[in-house]
Design a protein around this motif. Structure first.
Motif, short mmCIF file in Angstrom:
data_model
loop_
_atom_site.label_atom_id
_atom_site.label_comp_id
_atom_site.label_asym_id
_atom_site.label_seq_id
_atom_site.Cartn_x
_atom_site.Cartn_y
_atom_site.Cartn_z
N GLY A 9 90.08 -38.38 77.94
CA GLY A 9 89.88 -36.99 77.56
C GLY A 9 90.43 -35.99 78.55
O GLY A 9 90.42 -34.79 78.28
N TYR A 56 99.38 -33.33 72.34
CA TYR A 56 98.68 -32.39 71.45
C TYR A 56 99.20 -30.98 71.75
O TYR A 56 99.41 -30.61 72.90
N TYR A 96 88.76 -32.97 76.76
CA TYR A 96 88.95 -33.15 75.32
C TYR A 96 88.19 -34.37 74.85
O TYR A 96 87.88 -35.29 75.62
N ILE A 131 97.04 -35.73 76.49
CA ILE A 131 95.62 -36.03 76.70
C ILE A 131 95.47 -37.53 76.87
O ILE A 131 95.91 -38.32 76.02
N PRO A 171 92.82 -35.19 68.87
CA PRO A 171 91.78 -34.80 69.84
C PRO A 171 91.11 -33.47 69.41
O PRO A 171 91.64 -32.71 68.60
N PRO A 206 89.13 -37.47 73.15
CA PRO A 206 90.47 -38.06 73.01
C PRO A 206 90.78 -38.44 71.58
O PRO A 206 89.90 -38.63 70.74
N ALA A 207 92.07 -38.56 71.32
CA ALA A 207 92.52 -39.05 70.02
C ALA A 207 92.15 -40.52 69.89
O ALA A 207 92.02 -41.26 70.87
N LYS A 208 91.96 -40.97 68.61
CA LYS A 208 91.54 -42.35 68.36
C LYS A 208 92.38 -42.93 67.23
O LYS A 208 92.70 -42.25 66.25
N PRO A 238 90.12 -45.20 71.63
CA PRO A 238 90.77 -44.00 72.20
C PRO A 238 92.19 -44.32 72.65
O PRO A 238 92.49 -45.39 73.18
N THR A 258 88.71 -29.94 70.90
CA THR A 258 88.29 -29.12 72.06
C THR A 258 87.06 -28.27 71.75
O THR A 258 86.56 -27.56 72.64
#
Length: 225
Positions: free
Chosen positions: A172, A215, A201, A168, A135, A203-205, A210, A137
């Motif tokens: 997000g 994190y 955030y 997260i 993710p 988001p992580a993917k 996503p 910021t």
């Protein structure tokens, strides 16, 4: 002469009468036996045994006749002793020799061949997982406010770095937050927690999808001279 024959005639007549009576009784007995056999053939029945008395005429008295004198036995010559024959030895019976059994050829045991294993279908190789993008910021559109520096910490000269574990969500937002490493000052740690829990955030993917992701978020408090 007549007076001597009268008793003999009377005895003869009485014997005849007795024989006639015995014959009549025997006929009755035979008749009863025949009737009992007929009854047993037509309809079996159990009858108790019966006792029948039979009168027997007394035998006339006869004077015993003396037996003739026995002749004197003649002296018999003594038999000459016969020579005892010598026993002849019996020939020993011939011993039968049993023929030796012919050797039976041994055949090797047949071992059943195991069935061929079923052909395994080729399984496709698993696809390599797509790389995960962490993710972010620092995107400009997020507009996340910086944590406020506590006034008391400024006057006291407190400064340091706080490490936070942030979960997260795929949209997000922050689902969970906890302290990973303290700065050494509780006021600074609390100021970092209050600020980051409201951040947004990217988001992580995994690939282009996503995903939720833990994190580690650092927050630094530094005084400028």
């Amino acid at each position: 002469m007549n007076s001597m024959s009268t008793p003999f005639n009377n005895n003869t007549q009485s014997i005849g009468n007795m024989l006639t009576f015995i014959g009549v009784v025997l006929l009755h007995i035979l008749g009863l036996v025949w009737a009992a056999q007929q009854l047993s053939i037509t309809e079996p029945a159990v009858t108790p045994p019966s006792v029948v008395g039979v009168l027997v005429a007394p035998e006339p008295e006869t004077k015993p006749v003396p037996p003739p004198p026995k002749p004197e036995p003649k002296p018999q010559p003594k038999p000459e002793p016969k020579p005892t024959p010598k026993p002849t030895p019996k020939p020993e019976p011939a011993r039968e020799v049993a023929p030796e059994p012919e050797p039976v050829p041994q055949t090797a045991p047949t071992v059943p061949t195991p069935p061929a294993p079923p052909a395994q279908q080729a399984t496709p190789a698993p696809e390599a997982p797509a790389p995960v993008t962490p993710p972010r910021t620092d995107a400009a559109h997020l507009n996340n406010p910086a944590p406020q520096y506590p006034a008391l910490s400024r006057r006291l000269g407190e400064q340091g770095r706080v490490m936070l574990d942030v979960y997260i969500l795929p949209d997000g937002s922050v689902g969970e937050i906890k302290l990973n490493k303290s700065s050494g000052f509780p006021r600074l740690d609390n100021a970092a927690l209050q600020a980051v829990k409201n951040w947004k955030y990217v988001p992580a993917k995994r690939g282009n999808k996503p995903i939720a992701f833990w994190y580690v978020q650092p927050v630094s408090f530094v005084l400028n001279n």
